[in-house]
Design a protein around this motif. Structure first.
Motif, PDB file in Angstrom:
ATOM      1  N   LYS A 213      50.734  38.067 -12.764  1.00  0.00           N
ATOM      2  CA  LYS A 213      50.049  39.353 -12.956  1.00  0.00           C
ATOM      3  C   LYS A 213      50.643  40.116 -14.127  1.00  0.00           C
ATOM      4  CE  LYS A 213      50.230  42.363  -9.517  1.00  0.00           C
ATOM      5  NZ  LYS A 213      50.751  43.704  -9.901  1.00  0.00           N
ATOM      6  N   PHE A 267      46.466  41.921  -6.599  1.00  0.00           N
ATOM      7  CA  PHE A 267      45.233  41.438  -7.217  1.00  0.00           C
ATOM      8  C   PHE A 267      44.028  41.955  -6.433  1.00  0.00           C
ATOM      9  CE2 PHE A 267      48.120  38.282  -9.062  1.00  0.00           C
ATOM     10  CZ  PHE A 267      47.630  38.190 -10.358  1.00  0.00           C
ATOM     11  N   LYS A 322      43.422  41.370 -12.142  1.00  0.00           N
ATOM     12  CA  LYS A 322      44.392  42.445 -12.155  1.00  0.00           C
ATOM     13  C   LYS A 322      43.618  43.765 -12.208  1.00  0.00           C
ATOM     14  CE  LYS A 322      48.395  44.100 -14.798  1.00  0.00           C
ATOM     15  NZ  LYS A 322      49.336  43.790 -15.886  1.00  0.00           N
TER      16      LYS A 322
END
Length: 324
Positions: A213, A267, A322
């Protein structure tokens, strides 16, 4: 010695990635100064491969390099012998000047499963974590990517990647760096990050997901592919020792559990897009990878189990974003 200067020049002119120059040159200098076993022998063979631009490079439907006039038999045999120096070839296949590199994995099959479920790659900056010899990066360029950066600590994979790149005429839109994901700073620079066949090798899978991420721009897309087991949101297998004769394996969640993990680390829009049992047609020994492979790792009396008595390999693909 590898020359990473072209990649440094690329970073210097890319506002997204310029900050990487604060750490990367030192890391790669340290890597250059370490001993690497067969590396010197491989580099000698690599240096004998021409980087003359070929007449044709196909990347959209396969990875194929060719000229209108085929190599004469002596030149073709010399090239084939050089490429065989880099045994074992695990990811592919490749066709270069009528030489078919029949790799252990039919990585094109995985790409065919992934591509329908992800965002358009045109003009994207892409990071491929645990990229192997870079096969999928070439297919990403074929799908229109602007830049592909792969990381994988294997020295052999780096040499194989560089061999294919030279045969393409020294293509500069893809680069492979001999690093692990834990060595990357928080770049937040890539539109798409791929992690395929990596998660089960990580002692801390949630930390791995956070590291992925950290490489994405806001709204960027993660494409995650890994071994899974059947079960609900709480199902996880932790092998006591080996799995399908693989060492260094840790967590095998169900696809549903993996979806929960992705959501837990932040997420969004997480979806399970594919689950597929690995067959001995997709992973097997070949002339270019003569070691044991999946057929030897399955129970000969019950192919639904590995030789250790665990569930046979099943892989899932999850796609997530993201947050903006």
């Amino acid at each position: 010695m590898f020359n990473f200067a072209p990649f440094y020049h690329l970073l210097a002119n890319d506002t997204r990635l310029q900050s990487w120059l604060n750490t990367l040159p030192t890391q790669l200098t340290d890597w250059q100064n370490a001993e690497h076993g067969d590396f010197e022998r491989w580099v000698k063979a690599l240096n004998k491969i021409s980087d003359q631009k070929p007449d044709s490079v196909e990347l959209e439907y396969e990875v194929k390099v060719s000229n209108q006039s085929p190599l004469i038999d002596g030149e073709k045999k010399k090239l084939e012998n050089l490429l065989r120096t880099f045994h074992p070839w695990r990811k592919g296949p490749y066709t270069v000047h009528d030489i078919h590199i029949d790799t252990e994995w039919r990585s094109d099959w995985k790409w065919d499963r992934v591509l329908p479920h992800i965002s358009d790659l045109k003009n994207r900056h892409i990071l491929d974590v645990g990229c192997g010899n870079g096969y999928h990066m070439w297919r990403m360029l074929g799908a229109g990517a602007r830049l592909c950066v792969g990381i994988d600590p294997s020295h052999l994979f780096l040499v194989q990647f560089e061999a294919i790149r030279k045969l393409m005429g020294n293509e500069q839109r893809a680069h492979l760096l001999p690093l692990g994901i834990e060595q990357l700073p928080k770049l937040e620079a890539f539109d798409t990050v791929f992690s395929m066949g990596v998660l089960y090798h990580r002692r801390s899978p949630l930390d791995h997901l956070i590291q992925l991420k950290d490489q994405l721009v806001a709204g960027g897309e993660l494409v995650l592919e890994t071994l899974v087991i059947d079960g609900d949101e709480n199902a996880v297998l932790v092998p006591a020792d080996r799995y399908a004769q693989m060492r260094n394996v840790y967590f095998f969640p169900s696809a549903k559990a993996l979806k929960v993990w992705l959501e837990k680390v932040g997420f969004e829009n997480v979806r399970i897009v594919d689950q597929n049992t690995t067959t001995t047609g997709e992973q097997r020994s070949t002339e270019w990878m003569t070691h044991n492979s999946l057929p030897e790792y399955l129970d000969s009396d019950d192919p639904t189990k590995t030789v250790e008595g665990l569930p046979a390999p099943k892989r899932a693909i999850l796609v997530a974003n993201k947050p903006q």
